[in-house]
Scaffold this active site. Structure first.
Site, mmCIF file in Angstrom:
data_model
loop_
_atom_site.group_PDB
_atom_site.id
_atom_site.type_symbol
_atom_site.label_atom_id
_atom_site.label_comp_id
_atom_site.label_asym_id
_atom_site.label_seq_id
_atom_site.Cartn_x
_atom_site.Cartn_y
_atom_site.Cartn_z
ATOM 1 C CE1 TYR A 89 -1.381 -10.568 -12.038
ATOM 2 C CE2 TYR A 89 0.373 -9.790 -10.607
ATOM 3 C CZ TYR A 89 -0.048 -10.557 -11.681
ATOM 4 O OH TYR A 89 0.846 -11.322 -12.366
ATOM 5 C CG ASN B 194 5.267 -10.394 1.561
ATOM 6 O OD1 ASN B 194 4.063 -10.523 1.698
ATOM 7 N ND2 ASN B 194 5.786 -9.774 0.525
ATOM 8 N N GLY B 195 7.646 -7.843 2.092
ATOM 9 C CA GLY B 195 7.441 -6.418 2.269
ATOM 10 C C GLY B 195 8.683 -5.660 1.888
ATOM 11 C CB CYS C 26 -1.361 -4.099 -0.027
ATOM 12 S SG CYS C 26 -1.138 -4.198 -1.820
ATOM 13 C CB CYS D 211 8.377 -12.474 -0.494
ATOM 14 S SG CYS D 211 9.697 -11.433 -1.073
ATOM 15 N N GLY E 15 6.138 -15.444 -5.865
ATOM 16 C CA GLY E 15 7.560 -15.355 -6.149
ATOM 17 C C GLY E 15 8.077 -16.653 -6.724
#
Lengths: 491, 491, 491, 491
Positions: free
Chosen positions: D263, D122-123, D257, D21, D47
């Protein structure tokens, strides 16, 4: 989408009280959602804005809600294919100001701790806002502005473990007028408020139980009419059969909405034991007896005035004539693109049948007068067509007060009868004479000797201001406006 | 899109001949397209599938064509905004099998060498296919399957230079029934076929000329009815006024379509000097005189049978009752998702009013019988509701032959009256008695002493097979099917 | 619909010449329409506005035309289901000003006297308007504003009886650039104009012949590339095989569009024997040799400048870096709801990669400059990101003249290179240096020694004003505007 | 709608982990919703399924949620007109299996007892299901299956009175990875989970504060990047300015992350101080150093492998070539109408550039391998195009375990690297050699000396199974499936 893009209606807005909603449910029939679709189609007169169906297939609930007529939205194979299962409930809805939009379309559905619950209702919970505020303070989140969601929360927050008891506990906290149909993974539940203000009937289709607002929804599928639910009754349908509960203390007489006979219900329905068409004809006959007039022809304002006009014509011995023709292709919206058109008095919905009216003394029969603006235009149209005299006869008493029980009514100040005498109204709509049915005449038409002022046999608050329940949400201030935070009317 | 995705109608397909189209044009009014929209709305009963409007703003033509009801498609501000100009013509259209799709929606428009030409018509050109083949051999490209495009090509290929002459040359090459409205950058042109089979009236709105299929389209906007166009007349409206031409040799009497009085026209229209409602009541009265029966009540099949039922009831001295209730929310399509539903005889459109009918001897009045399937279902419904006897009275003679003049009729073999005697029909629809109006009774109802067999005063070919024109496209083989290559009926 | 409701693009309109169209056909493969859909998807870069497919199932033609990307419109099962048959042709189209709307979407289809004919083309018929006027005078009706319809009319009006001869007769009357694919009930026909300005290749998929604008449309379905059609060649595919015709007198050398190598064709296509990616890299290398500059990194304007930038970087021995990132989710339209947003220089499509650029001397490589507005913004963006120097290198000569051969180009006055010297342009887009490839450099990149001024080997009119054909529709006045009555470019 | 009607993708499903997201908010700018629309457009890569915006105009909240790309849905004037106000937050969302449908589109909004609250994240909250069950037992009603709604309920049920405290109380009850943006009638709140797993940055546009997932969303509107939010930080923006809170005990190092670099993030973003493009190039260079190979050209799998391929080529001294061309017009769905097409290995998205590859030893660079199916097809395509050798280099370590932090990953069993050795994988995808970057190589590329096994500097659980948080919802059974009841990942 059409709702937002199209232009507002020219001229003849439909000047009626607008009931409200229709509900329908079936339990134990393989093509349940298709049956509900047909049932809602028969109840379309109770609400044309939007509709929803929730089905349960033994494992999952499926929810579809659409803006528009049943016949346009729920007849797609893809929609019905998504509504698997042998149990389903549905709801059709009238648009009230402000509360439109998909998130307010019923049935409401939620996954509770003990499984899914779908709920739909016709009526209005008169303490919904008060209850909602209390629930919000405890952390409840409301995703709609509908009073129906309140019931969902009350069931959800019940500490009881048994579904029936949870439901009963919820029902005991609400006030007002409500005919509820609900679906859980095991049960279909139906109930009426303690006074039975809104209708709800039980039917049977080859062993599958049906709940519906009116009997015409049973007729369309050839289902058998079993009985009306009793005021304050809660029925629970399971695979084992049907059980009946009475969660409320019933202190008073029932108070069924008498306006269902005047306008809301479909003429072919049997409502609380009486055929609506026969009642309306009897209303017309009472009107002819109470308010006779020398005339040549009786002309209904179609279609709502037609049965009463037939009754009037038969009782008065006058010819019944289609002096006004209705255009049934009128949608909900129409153009007023330019001022010149706005001012030309466009007749989108009705046209006078000049040759039929010319030179005649006309008795014009309509079911009610709300704001009076449509009556004014129709009378003008009849006069322009050459009527010698126009005598308006209204098949109900003057409507003086708003309804808080699931009917879309203007605030009192906009009701013509609340601010004018009958003489003033006659002048306003420019008729040679104007008469309303008396309240006792209306009670006679439904088979009573007269209205029992101590214990009225019906809810007639729109005529009498005699509201049969507390109006908690606006008791203190008597301010109707505050109610508008919560969409009125189970809608 | 809805047309393709929705499922076909259950049960009660509307068993009627279906006229056809409505046309409307106005010249010299700033909000022309909005006026046309209103006019087409009043003509909606002549065709509900699709509609189109072409306007001209002094420089450019604007074309809008939409599938659906006028009130749903042409009432968007954006649509009307694109239809600039003070001159516009429009068309509303009934869906015939095979020929639907936007490319067949009228008016047709093309840029010819001398400017734009838009054309719309109600009727059917009976030599359209023959003419089309001839034009194709000469290299013409047809972008629709409509006979109307043929007229466009004939005007386009005329070697004449003057628009009126080009138009007259084109008209002389076509046969059949046609009421045409056309728009060029300078003119609005209207014309009727030499026999005046289809209606077309001239109106006036504050100095702007109007052409319309029926007077009800004048009433909606308060326009003045000027006169019917004469059979074979071509009128040309320009900024300077109106001129009249008679392009055809008129050998015969006019032959106006008598079925317009029976079913097509709206009851409040004045058609060729007669009010449709009054004619229908008179038809009912003739029927009561010709075919009396002992009975308790007269019940119309709503809405088409209602005026005749009123006339019958008045003439017979029997009460007129709404024994059948119609659901006006029926769309054009509805579900038949499962076999079980398909076989349950769903009553989407009509419901018997049981309490009104139970134990009664019922005279059921309808305007016509086409295939008989709907009559069968309605009679069954009335019987199931407990009628003691059912006597069917039809407000027209038996319909035995297809119409080739812009009406959607089944092929002869599917017309009940073409393959059964009246006794067999009575048995087929299971009534205690069945009677049709006689052809002379029908002529009496429209004010004639009787039908003049030598020179019939009307086109009544659907009752008599007496076609008033050549049927060039199927003369040789008499095979109606070949016609289907070209969508029938100016549609 | 989205096209009309959405707001115009902010800022970075795509500043390119826009080819035009892609065509694709297959004959003799059961799932023909699905194959065409895939082929058009691979040709999507040649036109994104709309697409159409016509299939023939042995009896009937089926036509589908949709606004939008292939992958959004033709991938619905319902659409493909309607496109029955083993033969189909398709077209994808770029929107040119004014000429959008479904009626201009190809292929065009008509029922002629000898059967159906569908036709699609890439290019522009430069005498279409002249021919159209002649045909209109003879009574032809045009339903589109596309030059393609002209071909349809020419075939239709041919007096010949044999399809091939009719087609040849039609082809001989048109001038300009055209790669045509057509379908009749018996044949698939392909042809290229006498100079072979637009590409068209022949392929084979397990025995089924394919016609396509580029080889990348063969690759997507694993079809075999057979050969390019020859300039002026007409191939006719029937069930018996393929035949070749040469309807034109070929006086001149071929003049293939050199801009296909510069920008239009997809890098992986083999065009007239050369791989587009290799040509573009070679162009970049030529540019590095012709116009070297001291710099740190080579950055492409993505994606059109990427192959040339790689070639430049390799030849110059400089690192190739993604200094500008492209957002591939940009639709065709975007918001400019408020003035404040309009003026903030929104970067919808490109963003500078600051860390990569900061402090660097940047060679920015793009394929061409049309109006220069986008270049201006991109240079500014690169400067704002901290570039020390910006040297713009353009992988083609300055574009000075409009294309009349099926490419959407602005009128000459709007071409930056037509009104400014290179120095002025450098100043306008605010670069430290600006260089264009020379015309001879471009010819070297495609394998020639240099441009042959007597007989140029390619059409390079956009650089040289040397138009290889007559421009009949605007010969007399040299007024490009008049052409706009007819949508330019087979589009 | 398109989502449901279109057919599933042929062949090349996009074989990637899918983040998840993007969030964006702005406080104090008159055209807030338009700014959010632009911001979400820049975050579209995070997204593409659906998006929502909630604005507050000082009195009312406005909510719009749409399926589809920002540029197609939020660019209509009518949509933006409905989103009044100078404060707005938005969310763009990737479709996870099962959880699509409008009711799961964020931001979520509810009227709480102290006013409206909108929230987007987001998560993934790894104890959402556990918390939800607890809340449901207390009577809470969930209208979505999203973990985000859990936060809304936790705020709603807090007994605290101050918004900040209520929010803090809620945050303390949730576990997992979350970057939250919320809007009340007074405040915009942003926060990151204690480990800072997901990114969230603070920006400034002429004094209006912005919260966004990545800096590229600041660039698009020319906003200034202020700083990353700190792990565990909660910022509260009001009219008075910004305040910072740290609700969590921070016991551990941050664990950002690392896959965002590999990516998810856009190459032009600055993430935790590092430019993504530079990191990816460095990854490619590490790969060239770790896993060199004799070859002729370096070819990226576009677009995800491009920066690493550039880095590889530069480090290895090999030419970087566009040996695979990507079709950017691929929608989310495409046809597989017939078996024959399904089996022909259609190349919708990528095509080998044959002339570039033929006879070459190719180093193919991609960012990761998930299921391996796409790699298999791409390798085959490169071989079919004539590559002499194919050496696959993957710009990350093998992905062996699913992500529970807001990334759509297949269950472990479907991850190629979880069931095959590198040799087996090489055989499976049929390459001459296959190498992955080492975990230490990856850490080096982000500037670390190596991975600190005791206290890893990043979340790298997808490579190492070393999950940095409790996974409450599936601790007991370790059954990932149970999680699917609740849509994973703030999505």
């Amino acid at each position: 989408m059409a709702l937002e893009d199209n232009l507002p209606l020219v001229g003849e807005a439909d000047d009626h009280f607008h009931d409200e909603c229709g509900v329908f449910g079936i339990f134990g029939r393989s093509d349940a959602a298709a049956i509900v679709t047909l049932g809602l189609h028969a109840l379309q007169h109770r609400g044309q804005e939007a509709a929803g169906i929730v089905s349960f297939d033994g494992t999952q609930f499926h929810v579809e809600r659409h803006i528009g007529l049943i016949g346009d939205t729920f007849t797609k194979q893809s929609v019905l294919d998504r509504l698997n299962g042998s149990r389903a409930i549905g709801h059709t809805r009238y648009a009230t100001t402000g509360g439109s939009g998909l998130r307010n379309v019923q049935p409401f559905f939620a996954e509770l701790s003990d499984g899914g619950l779908a709920i739909a209702h016709n009526g209005n919970i008169t303490n919904a806002m008060t209850v909602q505020r209390k629930l919000q303070k405890e952390g409840a989140i409301f995703s709609s502005t509908s009073d129906t969601e309140t019931v969902l929360h009350l069931v959800a927050t019940s500490k009881e473990r048994d579904t029936n008891t949870r439901f009963i506990e919820a029902l005991r906290q609400i006030e007002g007028a409500f005919s509820i149909v609900a679906l859980t993974s095991k049960k279909m539940i139906g109930c009426r408020d303690p006074l039975g203000i809104r209708p709800l009937v039980l039917g049977d289709l080859d062993g599958a139980y049906i709940l519906a607002s009116e009997t015409c929804a049973l007729d369309i599928i050839g289902a058998r009419f079993v009985r009306d639910l009793k005021p304050g009754e809660m029925v629970v349908v399971t695979e084992k059969g049907i059980e009946s509960f009475f969660p409320f203390e019933l202190k008073e007489n029932p108070r069924f909405c008498i306006f269902e006979y005047v306008y809301f219900a479909r003429p072919d329905s049997i409502v609380e034991g009486r055929n609506v068409y026969e009642v309306r004809k009897e209303i017309g006959a009472e009107l002819a007896r109470e308010m006779p007039v020398e005339a040549d022809i009786v002309v209904p304002v179609p279609d709502s005035g037609t049965p009463a006009a037939i009754g009037y014509a038969q009782a008065a011995g006058l010819p019944f004539e289609l002096g006004i023709i209705r255009n049934h292709y009128v949608g909900r919206t129409f153009i007023q693109p330019t001022d010149s058109i706005r001012h030309m008095g466009v007749k989108l919905k009705h046209n006078a049948n000049r040759r039929c009216i010319e030179g005649k003394r006309v008795v014009l029969v309509d079911d009610s007068i709300v704001r009076g603006t449509t009556s004014q235009k129709i009378v003008q149209m009849v006069r322009d067509a050459g009527a010698a005299e126009v005598h308006m006869r209204i098949a109900s008493p003057p409507t003086r007060s708003p309804c808080f029980y699931g009917v879309d009514t203007p605030e009192a100040a906009k009701l013509l009868a609340s601010r004018m005498s009958i003489e003033e109204m006659a002048e306003f709509i420019r008729v040679d004479s104007l008469s309303f049915l008396t309240i006792d005449g209306l009670y006679r038409a439904v088979g009573e000797a007269a209205r029992n002022a101590e214990q009225p046999q019906y809810c007639d608050a729109c005529f009498t201001k005699d509201y049969p329940t507390r109006l908690t949400d606006h008791d203190s201030t008597d301010n109707v406006r505050t109610l508008s935070l919560l969409a009125a009317g189970g809608q």
